[in-house]
Write an enzyme that holds these catalytic residues in place. Structure first.
Site, PDB file in Angstrom:
ATOM      1  N   PRO B  63     106.672 -29.122 -80.303  1.00  0.00           N
ATOM      2  CA  PRO B  63     105.754 -28.002 -80.152  1.00  0.00           C
ATOM      3  C   PRO B  63     104.405 -28.412 -80.728  1.00  0.00           C
ATOM      4  O   PRO B  63     104.351 -29.069 -81.764  1.00  0.00           O
ATOM      5  CB  PRO B  63     106.394 -26.891 -80.990  1.00  0.00           C
ATOM      6  CG  PRO B  63     107.262 -27.606 -81.976  1.00  0.00           C
ATOM      7  CD  PRO B  63     107.743 -28.833 -81.277  1.00  0.00           C
ATOM      8  N   HIS B  64     103.327 -28.071 -80.019  1.00  0.00           N
ATOM      9  CA  HIS B  64     102.016 -28.472 -80.524  1.00  0.00           C
ATOM     10  C   HIS B  64     100.926 -27.621 -79.909  1.00  0.00           C
ATOM     11  O   HIS B  64     101.116 -27.030 -78.847  1.00  0.00           O
ATOM     12  CB  HIS B  64     101.767 -29.949 -80.225  1.00  0.00           C
ATOM     13  CG  HIS B  64     101.731 -30.262 -78.756  1.00  0.00           C
ATOM     14  ND1 HIS B  64     102.883 -30.479 -78.009  1.00  0.00           N
ATOM     15  CD2 HIS B  64     100.708 -30.390 -77.891  1.00  0.00           C
ATOM     16  CE1 HIS B  64     102.556 -30.725 -76.753  1.00  0.00           C
ATOM     17  NE2 HIS B  64     101.234 -30.678 -76.649  1.00  0.00           N
TER      18      HIS B  64
END
Lengths: 503, 149
Positions: B63-64
């Site tokens: 996730p980013h």
């Protein structure tokens, strides 16, 4: 084998780099060489063109359009989403190997791809992930950067031609020289027929006409390369042809901006059509240029032809209504018109109004017609001189090519070649036109008020002997130049500090 | 500030789904000011996940987001023994890397995240993180392999 690739993803901080690593590792494991350009947010180092040229195949693993994809044109290409490279790098490398082998075994395919490839890879300054406003500015800058050498070369040749003509023909030299042409009906004025290396006049005429020929490319080159920045190679034909039509119709550089942007968008739209396999091969060489050029050229002539004509007629009637006795107000209006589109329709109406006036027979040397001519000439010198002044005073507000152009603009402005300011106006129309109109109007009004006169329709400082009240003419010019340069610097620095604050 | 500290390592991450897991990981960034607006950051990450889940083959979730709620490029590492579904086809993620980048930050800062992303593709690197026994060990591996490499 040698491969090159490009990776990109929406955020530009993770997948882009993971995909690059995956491809490089997979290639290495299979005994190949691979260089990947990561078009992510940590900046991308473009792969040297020599490395691309030496590559056997290209792998694009991208979720965003590949920047400057034309650099890779003509190569066998594997084109997938970024995730494929991360999850299955080795398979993509195998596909690239197969594509390269197929290319070698099938020369017809290679030739078709090469035909669609650009010659020499022209550079654009476009970052396709930027905001629309930024992108438009980048489109314009691309067109301007290709136009600037034409402005400098053409403008300096014309100025040198005037200069030499003064020496060869005396005080009317800069006017008389325009009777000469490369090909003229009267052989005495035809450079092609009568060129004589020992005649200074012929050299002056040659310089002048070659310069004029270079100027013929200003609007087409501007328009063509704006379209190129938008659509890559498919944009060139509609851009150039549209620009040439804008030139023919007297629509000036503003017309060129319209044809450039329109040509680029239409070409990009058509080149993205999904077409049957059989047609795909002839899209870039036949279908896209044919259709886009027809659409852009047709629209421009049909939709804008009459309005431009009507505008020019309305302006001419307005000026005739003011009459030659219009005084200060007339000077302001003519000045503003000269500064508005720098050779476009509005400028042309003002200029024609003045030059028609001075052909009236039997005028006294201080007739209002000569004052109008002086006002128009001085006003037309304001924009290029003001750009030269602004780039000298505050070079940091301008791009490198603009600064170069600023140096040439001193000579162009002094020679009443308003085109010297076009690169600035085309790159940043709103601010430059606004400041140019104000300064040019002031100069036009002041010349009328001071009563300076000009018996020459063009030539700037090269027709000095034909200008009456020369010192007042220069004073009026200097004030307008200072005003325009001041406004340009103020507007540009304000926006620079806004941009800094936002960054 | 470095990319990661021991407070940004959760060796036994437990969460019902990937959004909850992300929240747990992101919360570690709030105390020392790396994250100035948790809700904004979480919604930015969620937007990215909705575009396309960031789970990758081999039990990885990344996730980013680039977010205005982030002040310093940061990494939070989470490890889950039973795995959390991150949308990858081959199964749940056991190694989760939450990558947080400031919005419009300088390229120099983002270069370190680029280096981290490249490392994630290395089997040895992932194995070392899977085997790490303590938070300190995780930080030491990342500092050695990414920050000082």
């Amino acid at each position: 084998m040698k491969f090159v690739g490009v990776t990109s993803c929406p955020t530009g901080i993770a997948h882009t780099y993971m995909a690059a690593e995956a491809l490089e590792q997979a290639a290495k494991d299979a005994g190949h060489e691979m260089v990947v350009e990561t078009q992510g947010s940590a900046g991308s180092d473009p792969i040297p063109q020599s490395v691309i040229d030496a590559a056997d195949a290209v792998i694009f693993a991208h979720d965003l359009p590949v920047k400057d994809a034309h650099r890779f044109a003509g190569k066998p290409t594997v084109d997938v989403g970024v995730k494929r490279a991360i999850s299955d790098g080795p398979a993509l490398v195998a596909q690239a190997v197969a594509a390269a082998a197929d290319f070698k075994a099938n020369p017809a395919k290679a030739a078709a791809a090469a035909a669609a490839a650009p010659v020499g890879g022209l550079a654009t300054k476009v970052d396709s992930s930027a905001s629309l406003g930024t992108q438009i500015r980048q489109w314009l800058m691309t067109g301007v950067s290709y136009m600037i050498p034409f402005v400098a070369a053409g403008g300096i040749l014309i100025a040198l031609g005037f200069m030499l003509a003064q020496v060869a023909l005396g005080e009317n030299g800069a006017i008389d020289i325009t009777k000469y042409d490369i090909v003229a009906k009267d052989a005495a004025f035809s450079i092609m027929d009568s060129f004589n290396p020992f005649s200074l006049t012929m050299w002056a005429a040659l310089l002048f006409r070659v310069g004029v020929a270079a100027f013929g490319f200003l609007v087409p080159v501007l328009s063509g390369f704006i379209a190129y920045a938008i659509a890559d190679r498919p944009g060139l034909v509609p851009g150039f042809v549209g620009g040439a039509l804008a030139g023919t119709m007297g629509a000036g550089f503003l017309g060129g901006l319209v044809t450039g942007i329109l040509g680029g968008l239409v070409a990009r739209w058509i080149s993205r059509w999904k077409v049957a396999k059989g047609v795909r091969g002839v899209m870039p060489v036949v279908v896209t240029p044919l259709l886009s050029t027809l659409i852009v050229g047709g629209l421009f002539v049909i939709v804008l032809g009459r309005p431009i004509k009507a505008l020019m007629e309305a302006l001419t009637n307005g000026l005739n209504g003011l009459g030659v006795g219009g005084g200060l107000a007339l000077g302001l209006v003519l000045g503003a018109m000269m500064g508005f589109d720098l050779g476009g329709p509005v400028n042309k109406v003002a200029y024609t109004f003045a030059t028609t006036g001075i052909t009236t027979a039997g005028l006294a040397t201080n007739a209002p017609q000569f004052k109008i001519m002086a006002a128009v000439m001085a006003a037309g010198m304001v924009a290029p001189l003001a750009m030269a002044l602004a780039t000298t005073l505050r070079p940091k507000l301008f791009t490198e090519p603009e600064q170069e152009n600023g140096r040439a603009a001193w000579l162009l402005g002094a020679s009443f070649i308003s085109e010297g300011a076009i690169p600035f106006a085309a790159a940043d129309p709103v601010r430059i036109i606004a400041s140019s109109v104000v300064g040019s109007a002031i100069t036009g009004g002041l010349v009328m008020a001071f009563g300076a006169t000009s018996r020459a329709p063009h030539g700037g400082i090269w027709v000095l002997p034909l200008i009456g009240n020369f010192l007042l003419f220069v004073l009026a010019l200097a004030i307008g130049v200072a005003v325009t340069a001041g406004i340009v610097v103020a507007l540009k620095s304000r926006d620079h500090s806004l941009a800094d604050a936002a960054a | 500030m470095s990319l990661i500290s021991q407070t940004q390592v959760i060796l036994d991450l437990a969460a019902p789904d990937r959004h909850e897991a992300t929240r747990t990981l992101a919360t570690t960034l709030v105390a020392d000011g790396r994250c100035t607006d948790l809700d904004l950051f979480l919604s930015d990450v969620r937007k990215r996940e909705e575009q396309m889940a960031t789970g990758l083959p081999g039990g990885i979730g990344i996730p980013h987001a680039r977010s205005a709620g982030i002040s310093t490029p940061s990494l939070v590492f989470g490890r889950s023994r039973e795995g959390i579904d991150w949308g990858a086809e081959d199964g749940p993620a056991t190694l989760i890397f939450l990558i947080a980048a400031p919005d419009g930050g300088g390229e120099a800062h983002l270069a370190i995240l680029a280096k981290l992303a490249r490392k994630l593709m290395r089997k040895e690197f992932r194995q070392a993180l899977t085997d790490a026994a303590t938070e300190a060990e995780v930080v030491e591996i990342i500092e050695r392999e990414v920050v000082n490499a």
